[in-house]
Structures are given as structure tokens and as C-alpha cells.
Scaffold this motif. Structure first.
Motif, PDB file in Angstrom:
ATOM      1  N   SER A 198      40.374  36.796  36.275  1.00 30.09           N
ATOM      2  CA  SER A 198      39.031  37.274  35.987  1.00 30.09           C
ATOM      3  C   SER A 198      39.108  38.486  35.066  1.00 30.09           C
ATOM      4  O   SER A 198      39.560  39.551  35.476  1.00 30.09           O
ATOM      5  CB  SER A 198      38.345  37.650  37.308  1.00 30.09           C
ATOM      6  OG  SER A 198      37.019  38.054  37.074  1.00 30.09           O
ATOM      7  N   ALA A 199      38.689  38.301  33.819  1.00 24.65           N
ATOM      8  CA  ALA A 199      38.822  39.388  32.843  1.00 24.65           C
ATOM      9  C   ALA A 199      37.773  40.466  33.053  1.00 24.65           C
ATOM     10  O   ALA A 199      38.056  41.643  32.868  1.00 24.65           O
ATOM     11  CB  ALA A 199      38.729  38.824  31.423  1.00 24.65           C
ATOM     12  N   THR A 200      36.564  40.099  33.424  1.00 27.32           N
ATOM     13  CA  THR A 200      35.508  41.106  33.551  1.00 27.32           C
ATOM     14  C   THR A 200      34.985  41.244  34.984  1.00 27.32           C
ATOM     15  O   THR A 200      33.999  41.933  35.223  1.00 27.32           O
ATOM     16  CB  THR A 200      34.327  40.812  32.593  1.00 27.32           C
ATOM     17  OG1 THR A 200      33.651  39.623  33.012  1.00 27.32           O
ATOM     18  CG2 THR A 200      34.798  40.605  31.155  1.00 27.32           C
ATOM     19  N   GLY A 201      35.653  40.570  35.918  1.00 28.24           N
ATOM     20  CA  GLY A 201      35.306  40.760  37.334  1.00 28.24           C
ATOM     21  C   GLY A 201      34.323  39.753  37.904  1.00 28.24           C
ATOM     22  O   GLY A 201      34.080  39.739  39.108  1.00 28.24           O
ATOM     23  N   ASN A 202      33.735  38.887  37.058  1.00 31.38           N
ATOM     24  CA  ASN A 202      32.727  37.948  37.570  1.00 31.38           C
ATOM     25  C   ASN A 202      33.342  36.927  38.529  1.00 31.38           C
ATOM     26  O   ASN A 202      32.838  36.721  39.639  1.00 31.38           O
ATOM     27  CB  ASN A 202      32.049  37.211  36.410  1.00 31.38           C
ATOM     28  CG  ASN A 202      31.230  38.142  35.539  1.00 31.38           C
ATOM     29  OD1 ASN A 202      30.793  39.198  35.988  1.00 31.38           O
ATOM     30  ND2 ASN A 202      31.031  37.759  34.289  1.00 31.38           N
ATOM     31  N   THR A 203      34.405  36.296  38.089  1.00 33.14           N
ATOM     32  CA  THR A 203      35.027  35.273  38.940  1.00 33.14           C
ATOM     33  C   THR A 203      35.705  35.924  40.150  1.00 33.14           C
ATOM     34  O   THR A 203      35.775  35.330  41.223  1.00 33.14           O
ATOM     35  CB  THR A 203      36.031  34.436  38.136  1.00 33.14           C
ATOM     36  OG1 THR A 203      35.382  33.985  36.944  1.00 33.14           O
ATOM     37  CG2 THR A 203      36.524  33.232  38.922  1.00 33.14           C
ATOM     38  N   VAL A 219      35.406  31.240  31.610  1.00 34.05           N
ATOM     39  CA  VAL A 219      35.686  30.331  30.493  1.00 34.05           C
ATOM     40  C   VAL A 219      35.704  31.147  29.207  1.00 34.05           C
ATOM     41  O   VAL A 219      34.824  31.978  28.972  1.00 34.05           O
ATOM     42  CB  VAL A 219      34.691  29.140  30.454  1.00 34.05           C
ATOM     43  CG1 VAL A 219      33.249  29.585  30.522  1.00 34.05           C
ATOM     44  CG2 VAL A 219      34.910  28.270  29.218  1.00 34.05           C
ATOM     45  N   TYR A 220      36.727  30.932  28.404  1.00 35.42           N
ATOM     46  CA  TYR A 220      36.909  31.679  27.155  1.00 35.42           C
ATOM     47  C   TYR A 220      37.081  30.690  26.012  1.00 35.42           C
ATOM     48  O   TYR A 220      38.062  29.965  25.980  1.00 35.42           O
ATOM     49  CB  TYR A 220      38.108  32.642  27.293  1.00 35.42           C
ATOM     50  CG  TYR A 220      37.727  33.747  28.254  1.00 35.42           C
ATOM     51  CD1 TYR A 220      37.060  34.866  27.793  1.00 35.42           C
ATOM     52  CD2 TYR A 220      37.913  33.603  29.624  1.00 35.42           C
ATOM     53  CE1 TYR A 220      36.608  35.849  28.667  1.00 35.42           C
ATOM     54  CE2 TYR A 220      37.471  34.578  30.510  1.00 35.42           C
ATOM     55  CZ  TYR A 220      36.812  35.692  30.013  1.00 35.42           C
ATOM     56  OH  TYR A 220      36.356  36.650  30.877  1.00 35.42           O
ATOM     57  N   PHE A 221      36.064  30.644  25.146  1.00 38.84           N
ATOM     58  CA  PHE A 221      36.053  29.697  24.024  1.00 38.84           C
ATOM     59  C   PHE A 221      36.368  28.289  24.541  1.00 38.84           C
ATOM     60  O   PHE A 221      37.309  27.644  24.109  1.00 38.84           O
ATOM     61  CB  PHE A 221      36.994  30.165  22.908  1.00 38.84           C
ATOM     62  CG  PHE A 221      36.661  31.563  22.449  1.00 38.84           C
ATOM     63  CD1 PHE A 221      35.443  31.823  21.833  1.00 38.84           C
ATOM     64  CD2 PHE A 221      37.518  32.624  22.676  1.00 38.84           C
ATOM     65  CE1 PHE A 221      35.093  33.118  21.439  1.00 38.84           C
ATOM     66  CE2 PHE A 221      37.183  33.910  22.289  1.00 38.84           C
ATOM     67  CZ  PHE A 221      35.963  34.160  21.669  1.00 38.84           C
ATOM     68  N   LEU A 222      35.573  27.897  25.521  1.00 43.28           N
ATOM     69  CA  LEU A 222      35.551  26.554  26.116  1.00 43.28           C
ATOM     70  C   LEU A 222      36.721  26.249  27.058  1.00 43.28           C
ATOM     71  O   LEU A 222      36.785  25.155  27.624  1.00 43.28           O
ATOM     72  CB  LEU A 222      35.479  25.444  25.029  1.00 43.28           C
ATOM     73  CG  LEU A 222      34.361  25.580  23.996  1.00 43.28           C
ATOM     74  CD1 LEU A 222      34.457  24.454  22.969  1.00 43.28           C
ATOM     75  CD2 LEU A 222      32.993  25.555  24.674  1.00 43.28           C
ATOM     76  N   THR A 253      33.044  30.971  36.661  1.00 39.61           N
ATOM     77  CA  THR A 253      31.791  31.507  36.133  1.00 39.61           C
ATOM     78  C   THR A 253      31.752  31.245  34.632  1.00 39.61           C
ATOM     79  O   THR A 253      32.787  31.039  34.009  1.00 39.61           O
ATOM     80  CB  THR A 253      31.667  33.014  36.426  1.00 39.61           C
ATOM     81  OG1 THR A 253      32.793  33.695  35.860  1.00 39.61           O
ATOM     82  CG2 THR A 253      31.616  33.292  37.919  1.00 39.61           C
ATOM     83  N   GLY A 264      29.196  31.706  30.722  1.00 35.98           N
ATOM     84  CA  GLY A 264      28.027  32.218  30.025  1.00 35.98           C
ATOM     85  C   GLY A 264      27.056  31.103  29.706  1.00 35.98           C
ATOM     86  O   GLY A 264      25.837  31.256  29.838  1.00 35.98           O
ATOM     87  N   ALA A 265      27.576  29.960  29.286  1.00 39.08           N
ATOM     88  CA  ALA A 265      26.722  28.840  28.874  1.00 39.08           C
ATOM     89  C   ALA A 265      27.033  27.552  29.626  1.00 39.08           C
ATOM     90  O   ALA A 265      26.114  26.846  30.059  1.00 39.08           O
ATOM     91  CB  ALA A 265      26.882  28.598  27.371  1.00 39.08           C
ATOM     92  N   TRP A 266      28.307  27.258  29.798  1.00 36.78           N
ATOM     93  CA  TRP A 266      28.677  25.983  30.424  1.00 36.78           C
ATOM     94  C   TRP A 266      30.106  26.091  30.983  1.00 36.78           C
ATOM     95  O   TRP A 266      30.988  26.604  30.275  1.00 36.78           O
ATOM     96  CB  TRP A 266      28.603  24.848  29.390  1.00 36.78           C
ATOM     97  CG  TRP A 266      28.760  23.499  30.007  1.00 36.78           C
ATOM     98  CD1 TRP A 266      29.861  22.697  29.970  1.00 36.78           C
ATOM     99  CD2 TRP A 266      27.786  22.808  30.796  1.00 36.78           C
ATOM    100  NE1 TRP A 266      29.638  21.556  30.686  1.00 36.78           N
ATOM    101  CE2 TRP A 266      28.372  21.591  31.202  1.00 36.78           C
ATOM    102  CE3 TRP A 266      26.482  23.109  31.209  1.00 36.78           C
ATOM    103  CZ2 TRP A 266      27.698  20.676  31.996  1.00 36.78           C
ATOM    104  CZ3 TRP A 266      25.814  22.188  31.996  1.00 36.78           C
ATOM    105  CH2 TRP A 266      26.411  20.981  32.372  1.00 36.78           C
ATOM    106  N   GLY A 287      27.984  33.860  34.888  1.00 33.56           N
ATOM    107  CA  GLY A 287      28.615  35.174  34.974  1.00 33.56           C
ATOM    108  C   GLY A 287      28.217  35.976  33.750  1.00 33.56           C
ATOM    109  O   GLY A 287      28.281  35.465  32.624  1.00 33.56           O
ATOM    110  N   GLU A 288      27.776  37.203  33.978  1.00 31.83           N
ATOM    111  CA  GLU A 288      27.306  38.052  32.858  1.00 31.83           C
ATOM    112  C   GLU A 288      28.307  38.031  31.707  1.00 31.83           C
ATOM    113  O   GLU A 288      29.491  38.258  31.902  1.00 31.83           O
ATOM    114  CB  GLU A 288      27.100  39.483  33.366  1.00 31.83           C
ATOM    115  CG  GLU A 288      26.493  40.375  32.314  1.00 31.83           C
ATOM    116  CD  GLU A 288      25.926  41.654  32.907  1.00 31.83           C
ATOM    117  OE1 GLU A 288      25.108  41.574  33.855  1.00 31.83           O
ATOM    118  OE2 GLU A 288      26.319  42.724  32.435  1.00 31.83           O
TER     119      GLU A 288
END
Ligand SMILES: Cc1cc2nc3c(=O)[nH]c(=O)nc-3n(C[C@H](O)[C@H](O)[C@H](O)COP(=O)(O)O)c2cc1C
Length: 156
Positions: free
Chosen positions: A12-17, A55-58, A84, A86-88, A114-115
Motif C-alpha cells: 500500500s503506497a498511500t495507506g488506502n489498501t 492499482v498503478y497504471f492498471l 483499492t 481510483g477508477a477500476w 481509494g483516494e
């Protein structure tokens, strides 16, 4: 079945997951573990594995892909993927197939928004929120029951 045989691991890079992973782990009475802080050996013996990421660039993050590629055989292990987005949640099918390649039986998936820092938090602001985390706890209990674990309701 002993709860020690359940592993909840995440990247989890930003803490959401991480927040979702902690909700899942809390519902099951185990600890969520960041893959940066564990070795492959520390999940040996698990019979049910929850694997999650953003998810990072799909795709799932590279770190998670490398971690799963390094897994030993997971024949006889049940797994659930979560994440988590942003879009899908397009990381989930990738996580699923990495686990299936190792022989795991992936029984179910869970995702929530996820934000998104890529859009400076405009997409999915404030997510996951308390409702998302409650859904994650419910998901965890359902998966564990499907995998043959039983919990007295009072301890959940
Ligand atoms: C560099 C970057 C790339 C992203 N790419 C995607 C994407 O391709 N699809 C998507 O749905 N969300 C994307 N997102 C949103 C994240 O997946 C989302 O915020 C997620 O909750 C982050 O999870 P984490 O904090 O657990 O790593 C991206 C975010 C960043 C910062």
C-alpha cells in the motif's frame, strides 16, 4: 481450524489498501502484514491467504508482483484478493492469476475506492470510508466461513 493459518498481506503506497487490510485482519483476529516487512517464509503454513494492493497504471505494484512470483507452491491454499482503486480495480485479475499460477484456489475478490493521489485526491476523496471498511470486515468473515473457519459471533 487455527486462525494462525490465515495470512493477510498487502502492499500500500498511500495507506488506502493498508486500512482495508487492517479491517479484514481485525475481523478475523489476525495481523495484517506489509510485504515490505515480511519474508515469504512467514506465510508458510497458511491455509487461507488474503492478498491486497492498490492499482498503478492498471496493474498491481511491481513489488507485489515480484513477491507473489517468489511464492512457493500454493497447492491446497485458498486465497482471496482485495484492493483499492481510483477508477477500476484492474489489479485484481492480475493478483488472481499470479496466485492461481502457484496453485492457489482464489475463491473471491473484494474492492473499494481509494483516494487517488494521481488526481490530487479529487477522485474518491475520503475513501475508503467507514462503510467501505465495514464491507471489508463482512467480506473477511464470509471468506473465512467459506474456507471452513468458524467464529463464535461474539468474538467477531
Ligand atoms: C501513480 C498512480 C497511478 C494510479 N493508477 C491507477 C489506475 O491505473 N487505475 C485506478 O483505478 N487507480 C489508479 N490509481 C489510484 C490508486 O490505485 C488508489 O488511490 C489506491 O487506493 C492506492 O492504494 P494504496 O494507497 O493502497 O497503494 C493510481 C494512483 C497513483 C498515485
Amino acid at each position: 481450524m487455527s486462525r494462525e493459518r490465515i495470512a493477510v498481506i498487502y502492499s500500500s503506497a498511500t495507506g488506502n489498501t493498508r486500512r482495508v487490510a487492517e479491517a479484514i485482519a481485525e475481523a478475523l483476529g489476525v495481523e495484517a502484514r506489509d510485504i515490505r516487512e515480511i519474508s515469504l517464509g512467514s506465510i508458510t503454513g497458511a491455509k487461507l491467504v488474503f492478498v491486497g494492493s492498490g492499482v498503478y497504471f492498471l496493474k498491481p505494484p511491481r513489488r507485489m508482483v515480484r513477491f507473489l512470483e517468489g511464492f512457493p507452491s500454493l497447492v491446497g491454499v485458498k486465497a482471496a484478493v482485495f484492493g483499492t482503486y481510483g477508477a477500476w480495480p484492474s489489479q485484481l485479475p492480475v493478483l488472481r492469476s499470479l496466485l492461481e499460477e502457484k496453485g492457489a484456489e482464489v475463491i473471491v475478490e473484494f474492492s473499494c475506492p481509494g483516494e487517488d493521489r494521481l488526481t490530487l485526491g479529487i477522485l474518491q476523496r475520503g475513501r475508503p470510508d467507514e462503510r467501505d471498511l465495514e464491507r471489508a470486515r463482512e467480506f473477511a468473515k464470509q471468506v473465512a466461513r467459506r474456507a471452513g473457519y468458524s467464529f463464535p459471533e461474539s468474538s467477531l
